[in-house]
Motif scaffolding. Structure first.
Motif, PDB file in Angstrom:
ATOM      1  N   GLU A 190      -4.776 -47.858  21.162  1.00 35.69           N
ATOM      2  CA  GLU A 190      -5.457 -48.912  20.494  1.00 35.69           C
ATOM      3  C   GLU A 190      -6.326 -49.890  21.328  1.00 35.69           C
ATOM      4  O   GLU A 190      -5.744 -50.195  22.218  1.00 35.69           O
ATOM      5  CB  GLU A 190      -4.639 -49.629  19.526  1.00 35.69           C
ATOM      6  CG  GLU A 190      -5.551 -50.600  18.759  1.00 35.69           C
ATOM      7  CD  GLU A 190      -4.472 -51.308  17.824  1.00 35.69           C
ATOM      8  OE1 GLU A 190      -4.413 -50.829  16.641  1.00 35.69           O
ATOM      9  OE2 GLU A 190      -3.991 -52.333  18.155  1.00 35.69           O
ATOM     10  N   MET A 191      -7.566 -50.149  21.093  1.00 34.07           N
ATOM     11  CA  MET A 191      -8.390 -50.936  21.663  1.00 34.07           C
ATOM     12  C   MET A 191      -8.933 -52.106  20.692  1.00 34.07           C
ATOM     13  O   MET A 191      -9.240 -51.745  19.740  1.00 34.07           O
ATOM     14  CB  MET A 191      -9.757 -50.425  22.766  1.00 34.07           C
ATOM     15  CG  MET A 191      -9.287 -49.124  23.397  1.00 34.07           C
ATOM     16  SD  MET A 191     -10.337 -48.374  24.584  1.00 34.07           S
ATOM     17  CE  MET A 191     -10.081 -49.342  25.961  1.00 34.07           C
ATOM     18  N   THR A 192      -8.875 -53.302  21.094  1.00 41.64           N
ATOM     19  CA  THR A 192      -9.602 -54.168  20.590  1.00 41.64           C
ATOM     20  C   THR A 192     -10.752 -55.135  20.823  1.00 41.64           C
ATOM     21  O   THR A 192     -10.660 -55.366  21.970  1.00 41.64           O
ATOM     22  CB  THR A 192      -8.192 -55.379  20.228  1.00 41.64           C
ATOM     23  OG1 THR A 192      -8.031 -55.893  21.231  1.00 41.64           O
ATOM     24  CG2 THR A 192      -6.889 -54.690  19.776  1.00 41.64           C
ATOM     25  N   LEU A 193     -11.597 -55.474  19.949  1.00 43.84           N
ATOM     26  CA  LEU A 193     -12.578 -56.356  20.063  1.00 43.84           C
ATOM     27  C   LEU A 193     -12.210 -57.750  20.711  1.00 43.84           C
ATOM     28  O   LEU A 193     -12.822 -58.186  21.888  1.00 43.84           O
ATOM     29  CB  LEU A 193     -13.492 -56.494  19.053  1.00 43.84           C
ATOM     30  CG  LEU A 193     -14.764 -57.353  19.191  1.00 43.84           C
ATOM     31  CD1 LEU A 193     -15.561 -56.739  20.080  1.00 43.84           C
ATOM     32  CD2 LEU A 193     -15.425 -57.486  17.938  1.00 43.84           C
ATOM     33  N   SER A 194     -11.120 -58.268  20.159  1.00 40.16           N
ATOM     34  CA  SER A 194     -10.651 -59.684  20.593  1.00 40.16           C
ATOM     35  C   SER A 194     -10.166 -59.441  22.101  1.00 40.16           C
ATOM     36  O   SER A 194     -10.172 -60.471  22.583  1.00 40.16           O
ATOM     37  CB  SER A 194      -9.469 -59.919  19.685  1.00 40.16           C
ATOM     38  OG  SER A 194      -8.453 -58.960  19.733  1.00 40.16           O
TER      39      SER A 194
END
Length: 312
Positions: A190-194
């Motif tokens: 999982e990769m997050t923009l935040s």
């Protein structure tokens, strides 16, 4: 306890809807159905269960709404906004009935079906936030009467997603804040923009099957090589369904940045509703605080904006 369907299979004439009746059965129910076989889906009357009365009322309201929908012969004659106002007005009596029933008898099994009408029909533009409070009452009652039941857990999850979705919508529309993106990369991480807060980020919505996206990619790669560093990053979100084609396109087009994510749902991805776009490529440029400063930047317009920000 759960949501079920009674289906009568057989030869269905062309353009005739399948014969299907919804039911919210509970163990030990002794159910009687009365209906007209030729009007199977809309003539049913339920008897003998705790959920029969509210479901009969719901079906009556639903029939009125469907009859009205069928009376609109040429919906294309209306402007989209005008048509949506008509839909919401005609749907209102059904919604008010559902809300009244939930407040009156919150843990009734019928509400598994009734609650679907309190979800957004087409995004959050015309959605009443008070519906979320009603759904919370329903969930609390189910937690008490059906603790740990899969249906209870599912309702809780839906309410949480609905609440977050409305917050994202308000932040996007009113505060111009980019909604969070948390999706897997090709390796499943999982990769997050935040996680990129503190940088200018170009969110790039694209897909391997999108011709204009592939044509634009060399320009995006060139600009990434020019401006990459501590202050600038690209976060690519693919609308692919085929993982292999997605990965091959990343390699073929030399998209060398680290942030590539997709839920592999194509146009069914929640990103379309979150970011309110209807075509790709679609770009969103955000500042280090996550605020949207530009959208739909491509080619020269993207280059000019980056020159303006970074002065080179």
């Amino acid at each position: 306890m759960g949501l079920y369907q009674l289906r009568v299979d057989g030869n269905v004439a062309q353009n005739q809807e399948p014969k299907v009746i919804p039911m919210t059965l509970v163990p030990e129910d002794n159910l009687t159905l009365e209906l007209d076989f030729n009007d199977f889906n809309r003539s049913v009357v339920y008897k003998g269960t705790e959920w029969a009365e509210p479901l009969n009322g719901y079906m009556n309201e639903m029939k009125k709404f469907i009859d009205w929908q069928m009376s609109i012969v040429n919906p294309q004659e209306y402007k989209q906004e005008e048509l949506m106002k008509m839909v919401m007005k005609k749907k209102d009596p059904m919604d008010r009935y559902i809300i009244k029933e939930i407040r009156k008898d919150a843990d009734n099994p019928a509400h598994i079906l009734l609650m679907t009408n309190l979800m957004p029909m087409m995004g959050y533009d015309n959605y009443d936030p008070k519906n979320i409070e009603v759904l919370k009452i329903l969930h609390a009652a189910y937690e008490k009467s059906y603790p740990g039941h899969p249906m209870t857990v599912n309702i809780g999850s839906q309410v949480a997603q609905l609440e977050q979705g409305l917050k994202d919508y308000k932040d996007f529309k009113e505060k111009n804040i980019a909604p969070e993106i948390a999706l897997p990369n090709p390796e499943g991480k999982e990769m997050t923009l935040s996680s990129l807060k503190g940088k200018y980020v170009l969110i790039d919505f694209w897909a391997s099957w999108c011709g204009p996206c592939r044509v634009e990619n060399p320009n995006v790669v060139r600009l990434y090589n020019k401006y990459k560093g501590d202050k600038f990053e690209i976060f690519s979100v693919s609308l692919d369904k085929d993982k292999d084609k997605w990965i091959k396109a990343i390699k073929a087009d030399g998209l060398i940045w680290d942030y590539h994510v997709s839920d592999l749902l194509g146009w069914q991805t929640t990103m379309v509703e979150k970011y309110q776009f209807s075509g790709i490529p679609h770009t969103v440029l955000i500042d280090p605080d996550g605020k949207i400063i530009a959208e739909k930047l491509r080619g020269p317009s993207l280059e000019r904006k980056l020159q303006e920000l970074f002065g080179k």
